[in-house]
Structures are given as C-alpha cells and as structure tokens.
Design an enzyme around this catalytic site. Structure first.
Site, PDB file in Angstrom:
ATOM      1  CB  CYS A   1     -33.435  37.874   0.271  1.00 48.83           C
ATOM      2  SG  CYS A   1     -33.234  39.282   1.792  1.00 48.83           S
TER       3      CYS A   1
ATOM      4  CG  HIS B   1     -35.648  37.983   4.890  1.00 50.50           C
ATOM      5  ND1 HIS B   1     -35.052  37.479   2.681  1.00 50.50           N
ATOM      6  CD2 HIS B   1     -37.302  37.424   4.222  1.00 50.50           C
ATOM      7  CE1 HIS B   1     -36.077  36.341   2.799  1.00 50.50           C
ATOM      8  NE2 HIS B   1     -36.766  36.190   2.846  1.00 50.50           N
TER       9      HIS B   1
END
EC number: 3.4.19.12
Length: 1115
Positions: free
Chosen positions: A207, A454
């Site tokens: 990500c 993330h």
C-alpha cells in the site's frame, strides 16, 4: 474488559485458510470468506450507539503449547456487535505472528450485513509497556471480509524470545481497542462509477507503493513523460520499468476496475519477499525517480524529473568578525521537514533555515583566518514546480536504541507561501520574479506504528475543491476536512453517544497522520495539470494492452466454465519407470508429473479414449483403465479396472462415482500390454481370481531401487510360481533365488514385510495394486552392506536427513554437512559428529537446536541424552530444521550439567569500566560462593572490600540477592546480574538513615512526555533532614559530572512512575518511606538529563524488530 482464555485442548483447526482471494482483494491483511445464507434477505439492524468503543485484554496462558494453527479469543461485544481476536501463533504462512479482528458470528448473520470499525491491536510487553507493539487500522467488515488485521504483526523470533518481555511465564497479553463507526456500503461500491478513478491492488504490503504511484500518476505532466519514454513491442513489461509503468498508467486511465502492480514490481527485480516488505515511501520515491531519470537519458523526455521535482538550496558559513563566507549549492528532489517540536509546515521551514552559531569550542576554521565565530545555515535558491515534502514522522531514538513514530499534531495549509516575510527562506541569489505560492495537491497518510501499518493518499487531481481518497482498490470522494484536518495527527476524542452517563471520553491517539505532502506552484499549474489522452500513448502499447485484456477475458471465461470440465491424469508404466528410484521411492507415481487432459464432463468416455489413442499411440480397443484409490494407510494404488458399463458413461459420471473427495480431478492408470515386437496387444481378461501386482527390484550392493514392471497373477497361486518371470524381468538367471517383500506403507513409519513364497497370494492378503519389492539373498560377506535388504533401505530413504552443522561461535556459517537418520539416537549423533571432528570423547560435545523463526541457535542447549532421536533435535514448534550447532567443551557434558554458569557484570569501584565474568559453580552453590569466586578474578579497591550481587533490568534495580540464595534459581537470561563493591557509607548506615534507589531518566519530546530510564542505577544513603542541595553535591561527586553539565540536571522523586520535581530546599528524606523490598514499582530519586554516555558493548538491545530492508530496484 479483560478475558483469560484457557489453552485449547481439542479446538479444531478450520479447514479454510485465511488468504486473499486474488479475484477480490489483494489487501495487506488476509480475509476469511464466511458463508452466508442466500435465503436470508433482511439486512442487519443498524448498531445501537452505546457503547461505541471498548478496550479488550486477552490473556493467553501456556502460549508455546498451543498446537492449533488458528486460535480465537472469547467473544466480546462493542456497539451491539460480537467480535473476537484471531491469531496464528506460528504465523499465517509467514515467520511473523498474524493477528486479526474477527466478526464472531459472521456465519449466522443475515444476507448483506456490514459493519465498520476503527481498531488497534497490540502485543503487550509485560516487562516495559513502552515496548508494546501496537498497530491501528480501519475496515468495512462484511460476508466476504469478516476479519481484518495484520499478517506480519511482529516477528515470531521476537515474540518467542523470553528476554524480550512479550512471553513471560509462557503467557502472552493481547489488547484490542475497538470503535464502531457508521457503516458504508462496501461491496456494491464502484470506484470508477462514483469518482471516475480506479484503485490499485495490494500485493500483501505494498500500500505504501500504491499511494506513491497514485500521486505520481495524478501529476499529468509526469504521466505524459512516462508515456513518451521509448519502448518497443518486443520489450517484456516484467523486465522493463518504463513499459511496466506505461502499462500501469494506461490501465489506471482506461480500466473500469482496480489494477494489479505485479508487473511493475517484477520489473523492479523484486522477489515475493521484497513485495511483501513494507518500505519507506520517500526511499521508494527517490529510487524510482533515479531509475526513471537514468532511463530517460537520450530520449525526448530527458530531464523531465529534474524539471518537475528539482530545487536548489545554498549551504553557507559566514564569519562574524572577519570578511569570509563559504557557500555550497546543492540540489534536492524532496525536503525532509521536522515534525517534532513544530506546529506546522511554516515552523518546519523556519527551523530548516535556522541560523546556527559556531563559537566557543565549535568555532569555524576559516581559510587564512584560523578559528572564527561564524553563522551557519541554509537558504533556498529556487523551489521546483512540484514540491515534495517528506514529514519526519519516524526518527531514531538513541535513548531507546530503536525507531519511534511521532504522532504529534502537525498542520499544513492548502496554500503554502514560501515568499512569506519578505522571502526569509530565499538566498540573495534567488530569482525574486518567481512567485513561490504553492497549492496542496496530495496528502500521503500513514496509519499505524513504527513496526508497520497502512498507507493511503488524499489527492485532488485537478486542484479543484474536490478531494479523493485512494486507499488501495477503493477510491472515494472526500471533503477538505478529511484530507487536511483529520491528517494533522494528535488525539481524537470519539463522540459520546450516551450523555446520560458520566463516562470518561474515549480517546484514540491518531496513529493516522500525514507523512508526505505534494504541492504544485500556482504559476506552473496549467503546465503541470495538462491534458493526457490516447495520442500520447504508443500504438504498440495500446495493441499489447488490448490483447492482454482479451487474454484476461479468456481466463475469466476459463474460470467461469471450470465447473463444466474435469482434469484426467493418466499414469502409465513409462511414468513409474521414470520416477521410481529418482524422484520417489514409495508408492508408484507422482500424479503432478503425468500427462493430464482437460475434458468436458459431458464428453463420453469413449471419446476421451480416442484422445488417448492419439496421444500415446494405443488403439482404443487395447486400452484398459484402472481407478486409483487412497487406502486407509494413506497409500495410493490402482484399485480396479473400469467396467464396460462405466466406459459407456460420461467423463463426469465416472469422476463422481470414483472420487469421494469430490474434487475436479480423475486419476487413472492406463494398462498397456505389449507383444514380443513391443507393439500394443489386447490386455488379458481379468476375472475376480486375477490380481494386478507391481514389482520393484532392489540392488543392495549399489543401494538402488527401480521399477521393473507388473504382472497379473492368480490369487490362489504362490509367489514361487512367478519366480521365473521375476528373474526374467530383473535380468537374472531363470533359477536365481530371490527374496520378496511387500511394501505396505511409509507414513508415519515404514512397513515392509517379507513374503513367504510358499503361501498363496490370497493368504498373504495380497490384492490389486499391491507393490512387491524383491532382491537376491545376500551371502555372509554381502550382509555387511550398509543397507542389506529392502526394509533397511526403505527405512533409510524415509528417515535420511542431510544435517548442516555450525559452530556456536559462528552461527551463520555452515562448518560441515552429514547425512544422518532421523531415527539416530542422541549417542549415535554425537558419536558421528565426534568422529567427523576427530574428537576422542563424544561426551565433550554439546549440541544446540536451531530456532526456525529467529534463524539463530536456541537459547538453551540440548541436555546430555535429553532427546531420544535426531528428529527431536531438529523440530521447533511446527517447523523442522536441518541445522544443528555444536561446541567442544573442556569437560564432559554430564559433568558440566551439574554446574551452573552465570554471566556477571562487575562494576569496578576504581576504574570506569564494566567487565563480564562467567562464573561456573555447582548448582547447589549460593550467591556467597559466586561472590567469593568473583573476588579471585577482579581488582578490588581494598583487601577487605565486600561485594553484592544485584538484579538489573531496563536500568532499574529489582533485587539485591541474599548471600544464601542458591544459584540454580537465578536466571541471567532475562536480567543483567551486576556485582559491585558495597560503599562504606552503606555499611555504616545509621538507624534513621534511608537507602534509596537513584535512576537516570529523560522525557520523550512531543505530547506523550513519557519517562524513559537509561544508564546505570545506584543506591544512595540519605540522612534525616537532608535537603536536595546537600544530596546533589554527593551525587555529583559520586558520578564525576562537570559543573557545566550538572547545572542542567533536574531532580524528581518518583512514586508509581510519576515525577514530583524537587527544589534545592526540599527535604528529600520525607519523600521516601523506609522499606526492605525493592522493585520497579518502588519510589526512587530520578536524575533528569540527556544521555550522552556511549552505549555499553554488553548491553542487550531490548527492541530489535524495527529491521527494514532498504528499497532496491534491480533492473
């Protein structure tokens, strides 16, 4: 809420694995697909609003004894919903602890259910909570993604290492903070339809790369330059970065669904491990731009990277008292701005250009002027059209010897004016005609802690008021508050939904905050935000991608039609001959290596036989097929021939009838009989009296086993009846004597029994598909062969193990390799290793097993005859290793095991040094014996000096050992054992004096202000009525601190971990109670100052799981 979960006794492991479905989501956290009832149509009721959040603690005792792949916590309720924590104690196909938040009743919820949660998961450090590992994320839970979390939460090597503090008394503590938020309709959401943009699929932990690629893609000038990089139709995207990036950008521009990044990472030369490593966005950005800059040289787009991102600043040093100035111009592609201690971007720029004075001991040596007072600083010559600001959210904490994340509030404006205050950031050489007014284009966000998390990005592609959030596959419209204010960091207070109760507000430290900012200069906006259409894309690229799309559609159809087909795997004698004795020894064939046919289920079997005839050249009427069957003892053998009626059925009907496992495959054995001219002939008729047997021949002289063929025999006949045929198959004389053995099974152990040649096959319980191995009987001399018969050879093959031996001093280097048997006893192993090393006494060898997770030796060696077999030495939890470590001892191991070795750090009273001594004494010895032994090894300040032994951990004294305590109870693996002389003042302590703990500490910068201890703790005698000023004089003398440094020190009394700062006039005595028990919870006098002391070489690093591989792009 705290839960204690008993260890699982018969908790069954779920059949399904938690792995992403590649057709759905390639997110960083695997999901478990829950089956829902299609008949149910009611949508789950909206959640009650009280309570919205909860902290749940899960205590897992006997952690190392968990023998299930998955382990669930008890159910807890948040927001009216049932949740539980799911862990993989040995990792979910990785060498990390895997941990997820799971919807406990997902399988029973009505069709279409959905819930949204923001949550954090933590493994608690039970020795020092500051080292607890916590990760935060948020997720829309639904039937297809009923759990979410972190596959690589923390390395198993850290978790299972007792000294790290996560596993204490075989117990692990896990915490979850869960807040339920408003539900979003996730699965019906169409990013392209709702926003006009598509997302990027996540390969596991990429990500961070996705957020950067979306940011670069949405700089149209950059995208156009990538399209114009020369590529050819002969290039392979997986080997060409330009082509892979062109392909990715094209798909982002024209696809209707999310785009995969695997081609691009392969073009980087990354392996799977690299792709799953979380790297740094800034590092990847720099390396990628350098690669592109290099590949753009000599092309029409040469210099694009510099034009977009390159700025220049001037480093200067200017003398104050003489006319001398030194300057140096440097370029930059991005700027790193401090977050700690800065309220916003402007404060960071102020700090960036802050003037440093070089004076005193730090004067500048000016050429021709000797040492001079000077000013040193940085000013900007020019800024680039696209300004990339890297916010220093992560920094190295020298006190803790680890990386930390700074979650402080840090503001950034929509418009950034770098000409402010009459151009205070600009050098005199700067072009004042250029207006350095910038508009915010992108906000890259990191959610989580230093150990992972993330990444996603907020971007406004056209610099309009509309922001978009690019979170892997999902793209959503967002307002300016979400993009800016909510990414400042700091703390967030969740709303109280039940004002009738006086509940304290639930605060989340915002682990989600801006990490990188991209600004575009107003005057360059029209050039940068340009139009990019198909005419910018090479024709060969459009053709290639159209073909890719067609192939993708074909694959989709293939999958969609998979239920209409079955795979038939056909094994023949040729396959068995090829594999036995080379790839396999047991059973007959590896079905993955035989010819397979993909056939429609509705195809008549006779039609399939025609396909076989074309493939193998065997006429249809000469083929006889046998069904394979898995027996109860886990062997796999041909079971029976297909009947004529079965051969009239369809392929699908035969598969269903023959395959209890109901998988998509049908396995067959093709029996082909050959005549004298080696041409196929009709197979003999098979009656119920006939059985098909397979034969392997063993050569004991060369230890070789091979397949020699098969025979159809009568069950009433005897093995002696076929000896002639077997001799012919083996190439022996017709009347050669042979011995026969039946290969019965090989799991979990080999079973191979001799057959009585005079007993019928029926009485020997021989049936279709059985395997008989045979050999010549051995003479007395030949019986000395290493593996003289079939059973011994098969036993050897099943249990042989090539073991790599390493010395304990060099645990990363293989010293030698030996082939051993898993059944070898402890004595067998050490005798063979001693023989290899030329060691006369095998008992002087000590072996240590390998930790498969840390890739290091286990902390405790193997005890003398402490294991039964080699297999026990090589197993580590659910893993098996092929590494053993050895050391040669000066005394036999049984004798050594009666002794205890302690590692003691002696702090000299006369020298500023610490020396480690290994004290070896009988286990029944006492601490007094250790001290007496130590006195013979160290230099004391005087002959009558007395020593004591302390237990020190994390810079605090936990215990003074009584001299009578037996050393077998002391564990120096967890704590540091410190020996020191008892000061005279402590020996002469008065009845009203008090002995207090004194620890060094510092406070972390930022909002947390957490206390961090460091340095060497010590005791101090304080007297009744004594003030801090008097005590300070004694402390300074004891520690030899210069006046200039000591003047900056602060002093505080600590109770329950909280400091109470003292004034010089305060009476310290009154702050401390008289106690004989010592521990980290006790009161102590704290000395606050900067830790300037060098790290001790012997000090263990308490936190090593911030290891990160550097980003490399190989092509």
């Amino acid at each position: 809420m705290t839960m204690m979960t008993p260890p699982p006794l018969d908790q069954q492991e779920d059949e399904e694995m938690l792995v992403p479905n590649p057709d759905l989501v390639e997110g960083p956290q695997p999901m478990e697909v829950a089956q829902t009832d299609p008949a149910a149509t009611a949508v789950e009721n909206p959640p009650p609003e009280d309570p919205p959040s909860l902290k749940f603690t899960w205590t897992i005792p006997m952690f190392t004894r968990l023998n299930t792949r998955k382990h669930y916590s008890d159910v807890f309720v948040v927001g009216g919903y049932k949740w539980r924590i799911l862990i993989f104690p040995k990792g979910n196909n990785v060498d990390h602890l895997s941990m997820y938040l799971d919807v406990a009743d997902a399988a029973n919820l009505p069709y279409g259910w959905s819930r949204y949660s923001q949550f954090s998961l933590a493994v608690v450090n039970q020795v020092n909570n500051r080292y607890s590992i916590r990760k935060e994320t948020q997720h829309q839970f639904n039937a297809r993604e009923s759990d979410w979390g972190f596959t690589s939460f923390m390395p198993l090597s850290e978790l299972y290492e007792p000294t790290r503090g996560y596993l204490v008394n075989d117990t692990v503590l896990i915490e979850a903070e869960v807040a339920v938020r408003k539900v979003l309709d996730y699965w019906s959401y169409d990013s392209k339809k709702e926003t006009g943009f598509v997302g990027l699929k996540n390969q596991g932990a990429t990500c961070y790369m996705n957020s950067l690629l979306q940011t670069l893609y949405h700089i149209p000038y950059f995208r156009k330059a990538v399209y114009h990089m020369p590529t050819t139709e002969n290039d392979a995207p997986t080997a060409s970065i330009p082509l892979a990036l062109q392909s990715l950008f094209y798909k982002l521009q024209y696809n209707d669904t999310s785009v995969a990044t695997k081609e691009l990472t392969k073009s980087f030369g990354w392996d799977t491990y690299d792709s799953f490593m979380q790297h740094d966005v800034q590092e990847l950005n720099r390396v990628l731009c350098e690669k592109l800059e290099d590949k753009m040289k000599g092309t029409v787009v040469e210099g694009t990277i510099q034009k977009l991102f390159e700025g220049h600043h001037m480093n200067y040093i200017e003398c104050i008292n003489v006319d001398y100035k030194s300057t140096r111009k440097e370029s930059f592609y991005d700027l790193q701005l401090d977050v700690k201690g800065c309220k916003d971007v402007y404060a960071s720029f102020d700090k960036y250009v802050e003037v440093e004075r070089l004076e005193g001991d730090n004067k500048y040596h000016a050429e021709g002027h000797d040492l001079q007072d000077a000013k040193k600083g940085v000013l900007f010559i020019d800024f680039p059209p696209v300004l990339q600001l890297q916010l220093k959210r992560f920094e190295y904490d020298f006190m803790r010897d680890t990386m930390v994340k700074i979650n402080d509030r840090y503001e950034f404006p929509l418009q950034l004016d770098l000409d402010r205050e009459d151009g205070r950031y600009l050098s005199p050489d700067a072009d004042k005609s250029v207006r350095n007014l910038y508009t915010l284009h992108s906000v890259l966000v990191h959610s989580g802690g230093v150990h992972g998390g993330h990444y996603y990005a907020f971007i406004r592609p056209t610099l309009s008021d509309q922001w978009y959030k690019f979170d892997d596959e999902r793209v959503t419209k967002e307002d300016v508050k979400r993009a800016l204010e909510e990414q400042y960091g700091g703390e967030e207070e969740l709303p109280q939904n039940n004002p009738g109760f006086n509940n304290p507000p639930f605060k989340f430290t915002k682990y989600s905050n801006a990490y990188m900012l991209v600004y575009i200069r107003e005057s360059d906006k029209d050039k940068i935000i340009c139009n990019v259409d198909e005419k910018d894309i090479a024709e060969h690229l459009r053709v290639r991608l159209k073909k890719e799309q067609e192939e993708k559609e074909d694959k989709r159809k293939y999958k969609a039609q998979a239920h209409l087909f079955t795979t038939i795997k056909v094994a023949r004698d040729d396959d068995i001959t090829e594999q036995i004795g080379k790839n396999i020894y047991f059973d007959l064939v590896d079905h993955e290596k035989v010819r397979s046919f993909r056939i429609q289920k509705q195809t008549p079997f006779q039609q399939f036989k025609e396909e076989v005839a074309k493939e193998f050249g065997v006429p249809v009427q000469l083929q006889r097929f046998w069904i394979w069957a898995k027996r109860q003892n886990h062997t796999y053998r041909p079971n029976r021939p297909l009947s004529p009626n079965e051969e009239l059925q369809t392929v699908g009907q035969i598969r269903e009838a023959s395959n209890k496992a109901n998988n998509a495959e049908l396995k067959l054995f093709l029996e082909i009989e050959r005549g004298p001219d080696d041409l196929p002939i009709p197979p003999p008729e098979k009656t119920s009296e006939d059985i098909l047997l397979f034969f392997k021949l063993y050569d004991p002289e060369n230890a070789v086993l091979r397949y020699v063929g098969r025979l159809m025999v009568k069950s009433s006949s005897k093995p002696m009846d076929i000896v002639g045929q077997l001799n012919k198959m083996a190439g022996f004389a017709p009347d050669e004597e042979i011995e026969l053995f039946e290969e019965i099974k090989f799991e979990p152990c080999v079973m191979c029994e001799q057959i009585d040649k005079k007993t019928s096959f029926r009485l020997c319980q021989i049936e279709d598909g059985d395997i008989i191995c045979y050999q010549k009987p051995l003479s007395i001399e030949e019986s000395e062969f290493r593996y003289p018969d079939v059973p011994s050879f098969l036993e050897y093959v099943q249990n042989r193990e090539l073991v790599r031996f390493r010395t304990l001093e060099k645990p990363k280097e293989d010293e030698f390799t030996m082939e051993l048997s898993k059944l070898h006893t402890y004595d067998d192993v050490v005798e063979r290793v001693a023989e290899k090393l030329g060691l006369d006494d095998p008992s002087k060898l000590r072996l240590t097993s390998h930790n498969c997770y840390s890739q290091q030796p286990k902390p405790q060696p193997i005890k003398y005859r402490g294991v039964d077999h080699l297999s026990d030495m090589l197993v580590h939890y659910n893993q098996t290793s092929d590494i053993l470590y050895y050391e040669v001892l000066d005394i036999p191991l049984p004798e050594l095991q009666g002794l205890k070795t302690l590692k003691v750090a002696f702090h000299s009273a006369t020298k500023d040094e610490v020396i480690i001594h290994n004290i070896r004494l009988p286990k029944q010895s006492t601490v007094g014996d250790v001290i007496n032994e130590l006195k013979t090894k160290v230099e004391l300040s005087h002959q009558d000096a007395e020593l004591r032994l302390l237990e020190v951990f994390f810079h605090k004294i936990y215990k003074i050992f009584p001299s009578t305590e037996r050393i077998e109870n002391i564990n120096d693996q967890y704590w540091t054992l410190r020996a020191e002389e008892i000061p005279e003042e402590e020996k002469n302590i008065g009845p009203n004096d008090r002995l207090i703990h004194v620890y060094h500490f510092t406070k972390e910068a930022g909002q947390n202000q957490q206390v961090q201890n460091f340095g060497e703790p010590f005791f101090l005698v304080i007297h009744e009525g004594e003030t801090l000023e008097e005590i300070k004089t004694r402390i300074q003398k004891k520690l030899h601190v210069p006046d200039e440094d000591f003047a900056k020190w602060k002093f505080a009394s600590f109770s329950m971990g909280r400091p109470d700062y003292l004034l010089d006039t305060d009476v310290v005595y009154n702050r401390f109670q008289r106690r004989d028990v010592y521990g980290a919870w006790e009161q102590y006098l704290g000395l606050e100052h900067i830790d300037n002391a060098p790290k001790r070489a012997y000090a263990a690093n308490q936190n090593r799981h911030a290891y990160e591989k550097p980003v490399k792009i190989y092509n």
